[in-house]
Design a protein around this motif. Structure first.
Motif, mmCIF file in Angstrom:
data_model
loop_
_atom_site.group_PDB
_atom_site.id
_atom_site.type_symbol
_atom_site.label_atom_id
_atom_site.label_comp_id
_atom_site.label_asym_id
_atom_site.label_seq_id
_atom_site.Cartn_x
_atom_site.Cartn_y
_atom_site.Cartn_z
ATOM 1 N N ARG A 38 0.863 -1.178 0.000
ATOM 2 C CA ARG A 38 0.000 0.000 0.000
ATOM 3 C C ARG A 38 0.898 1.225 0.000
ATOM 4 O O ARG A 38 1.746 1.403 0.872
ATOM 5 C CB ARG A 38 -0.898 0.013 1.237
ATOM 6 C CG ARG A 38 -1.796 1.251 1.303
ATOM 7 C CD ARG A 38 -2.489 1.352 2.641
ATOM 8 N NE ARG A 38 -3.425 0.277 2.836
ATOM 9 C CZ ARG A 38 -4.689 0.306 2.440
ATOM 10 N NH1 ARG A 38 -5.154 1.361 1.797
ATOM 11 N NH2 ARG A 38 -5.486 -0.715 2.672
ATOM 12 N N ARG A 39 0.713 2.087 -0.966
ATOM 13 C CA ARG A 39 1.529 3.290 -1.044
ATOM 14 C C ARG A 39 0.730 4.494 -0.566
ATOM 15 O O ARG A 39 -0.491 4.515 -0.660
ATOM 16 C CB ARG A 39 2.011 3.508 -2.485
ATOM 17 C CG ARG A 39 2.960 2.414 -2.954
ATOM 18 C CD ARG A 39 3.266 2.550 -4.441
ATOM 19 N NE ARG A 39 4.308 1.624 -4.838
ATOM 20 C CZ ARG A 39 4.109 0.340 -5.110
ATOM 21 N NH1 ARG A 39 2.895 -0.161 -5.022
ATOM 22 N NH2 ARG A 39 5.109 -0.446 -5.462
ATOM 23 N N SER A 40 1.441 5.497 -0.086
ATOM 24 C CA SER A 40 0.776 6.704 0.383
ATOM 25 C C SER A 40 0.725 7.755 -0.717
ATOM 26 O O SER A 40 0.404 8.895 -0.452
ATOM 27 C CB SER A 40 1.525 7.262 1.602
ATOM 28 O OG SER A 40 2.867 7.576 1.254
ATOM 29 N N TYR A 41 1.009 7.354 -1.946
ATOM 30 C CA TYR A 41 1.065 8.317 -3.044
ATOM 31 C C TYR A 41 0.524 7.697 -4.326
ATOM 32 O O TYR A 41 0.401 6.477 -4.455
ATOM 33 C CB TYR A 41 2.506 8.780 -3.267
ATOM 34 C CG TYR A 41 3.499 7.643 -3.372
ATOM 35 C CD1 TYR A 41 3.727 6.968 -4.570
ATOM 36 C CD2 TYR A 41 4.201 7.211 -2.242
ATOM 37 C CE1 TYR A 41 4.615 5.918 -4.657
ATOM 38 C CE2 TYR A 41 5.095 6.150 -2.321
ATOM 39 C CZ TYR A 41 5.302 5.510 -3.527
ATOM 40 O OH TYR A 41 6.168 4.463 -3.603
ATOM 41 N N ALA A 61 -1.166 4.108 -10.889
ATOM 42 C CA ALA A 61 -1.218 3.379 -9.620
ATOM 43 C C ALA A 61 -1.785 4.281 -8.532
ATOM 44 O O ALA A 61 -1.420 5.453 -8.440
ATOM 45 C CB ALA A 61 0.180 2.896 -9.231
ATOM 46 N N THR A 62 -2.680 3.741 -7.723
ATOM 47 C CA THR A 62 -3.288 4.492 -6.634
ATOM 48 C C THR A 62 -2.989 3.796 -5.312
ATOM 49 O O THR A 62 -2.577 2.631 -5.296
ATOM 50 C CB THR A 62 -4.819 4.585 -6.814
ATOM 51 O OG1 THR A 62 -5.418 3.378 -6.315
ATOM 52 C CG2 THR A 62 -5.190 4.756 -8.282
ATOM 53 N N PRO A 63 -3.208 4.477 -4.183
ATOM 54 C CA PRO A 63 -3.007 3.826 -2.887
ATOM 55 C C PRO A 63 -3.977 2.680 -2.645
ATOM 56 O O PRO A 63 -3.769 1.858 -1.759
ATOM 57 C CB PRO A 63 -3.247 4.963 -1.884
ATOM 58 C CG PRO A 63 -2.990 6.220 -2.651
ATOM 59 C CD PRO A 63 -3.477 5.931 -4.040
ATOM 60 N N LYS A 64 -5.068 2.589 -3.428
ATOM 61 C CA LYS A 64 -6.113 1.604 -3.180
ATOM 62 C C LYS A 64 -5.878 0.258 -3.853
ATOM 63 O O LYS A 64 -6.353 -0.767 -3.379
ATOM 64 C CB LYS A 64 -7.466 2.144 -3.674
ATOM 65 C CG LYS A 64 -8.023 3.313 -2.899
ATOM 66 C CD LYS A 64 -9.372 3.690 -3.465
ATOM 67 C CE LYS A 64 -9.994 4.851 -2.692
ATOM 68 N NZ LYS A 64 -11.307 5.215 -3.245
#
Length: 303
Positions: A51-54, A83-86
């Motif tokens: 999971r990314r915060s960006y 790419a999304t955090p979701k």
């Protein structure tokens, strides 16, 4: 084991320096040339599930595979990826070509009070979409020009360069949305489609699971019906009409996808995975796996 990937973690892995102050004042933005970053000693460019915060927009060149849950997309030459955090994904290079560029930015960089944009409301970032687009030579050249322009503007001293960079990010987003099928761009037209869309969004918000301490908060059809303020029978009827599947079937399929990801890409034990996916005990989880796939296939998924 997957874990939350902060901006600081990203810069540490990329052997780059986090620009001071940007994330506090205007939201974070940066742009990179892929070949200059990531595991320079090993040459690895694999982007693992986490999971990314960006948010991230990538122009990737060369033969690659993009893995989204149970879907695998083979990229022949060049592709544009959002790419999304979701949405978890796994990007696996298939050759030694290291061209391409990408930019990263936080939601507040394009927040409503700055650019009038709600990122998660845009078609390109909607749940259920596969935001990977294969490109021909002309499209690749056009997109590389935009990324190069970002790099030049970021290194410049123009007073309003971040406003200009927001415009360039939006140009990339609109470029991708123009590549989407028309069906993905259409707004829902009736109540059944709206409820179905909200259900899918609510379901996708629970994923990915990136910690053994994280647990699904919505597990049953009634949980979702209560959250959407509709009767469970009505929700089931709507989803059957729109998707051809019942509420329980859709939930089960998505939980199965996440289970497969966690079995393949983490070192968590079965009890930990069962807990995060909302099962009270291992017996219930084992029964769930047997109802979706044979035990033998799940053992192979673990390897």
């Amino acid at each position: 084991m997957p874990k939350s990937s902060s901006l600081e973690e990203f810069y540490r892995k990329a052997s780059a320096t986090l620009p001071p102050g940007i994330s506090k004042e205007i939201g974070h933005f940066n742009v990179f040339e892929t070949e200059k970053l990531f595991n320079r000693e090993t040459g690895s460019r694999i982007m693992p599930y986490n999971r990314r915060s960006y948010y991230k927009i990538s122009l990737v060149q060369g033969r690659n595979k993009a893995e989204f849950a149970d879907k695998v997309i083979d990229i022949r030459e060049s592709a544009l990826l959002f790419a999304t955090p979701k949405i978890p994904y796994h990007w696996v290079p298939q050759d030694n070509i290291r061209g391409g560029m990408f930019c990263i930015f936080t939601a507040d960089f394009l927040s409503k009070n700055k650019a009038g944009i709600e990122l998660d409301g845009l078609p390109i970032f909607q749940p259920g979409q596969l935001p990977v687009f294969q490109l021909d030579k002309t499209a690749t050249e056009e997109l590389e020009y935009i990324f190069r322009k970002m790099l030049r503007e970021l290194e410049g001293d123009y007073l309003y360069k971040y406003d200009l960079l927001r415009n360039l990010v939006m140009e990339l987003i609109h470029y991708g949305q123009k590549l989407q099928p028309l069906s993905a761009m259409k707004s829902t037209q009736n109540a059944a489609e709206r409820i179905s869309s909200l259900f899918i969004e609510l379901l996708e918000r629970q994923f990915p699971i990136d910690s053994v301490h994280q647990r699904l908060s919505l597990r049953s059809a009634k949980d979702y019906a209560d959250r959407l303020n509709v009767h469970v029978n009505h929700l089931n009827k709507v989803l059957k009409e729109v998707t051809g599947q019942t509420t329980t079937e859709i939930i089960g399929k998505r939980v199965t996808q996440e289970a497969k990801i966690l079995l393949k890409q983490t070192d968590w034990n079965i009890s930990e995975i069962a807990f995060t996916l909302g099962f009270e005990d291992l017996a219930n989880f084992s029964s769930f796996l047997r109802s979706t796939r044979s035990r033998r296939r799940w053992r192979f998924a673990r390897k």
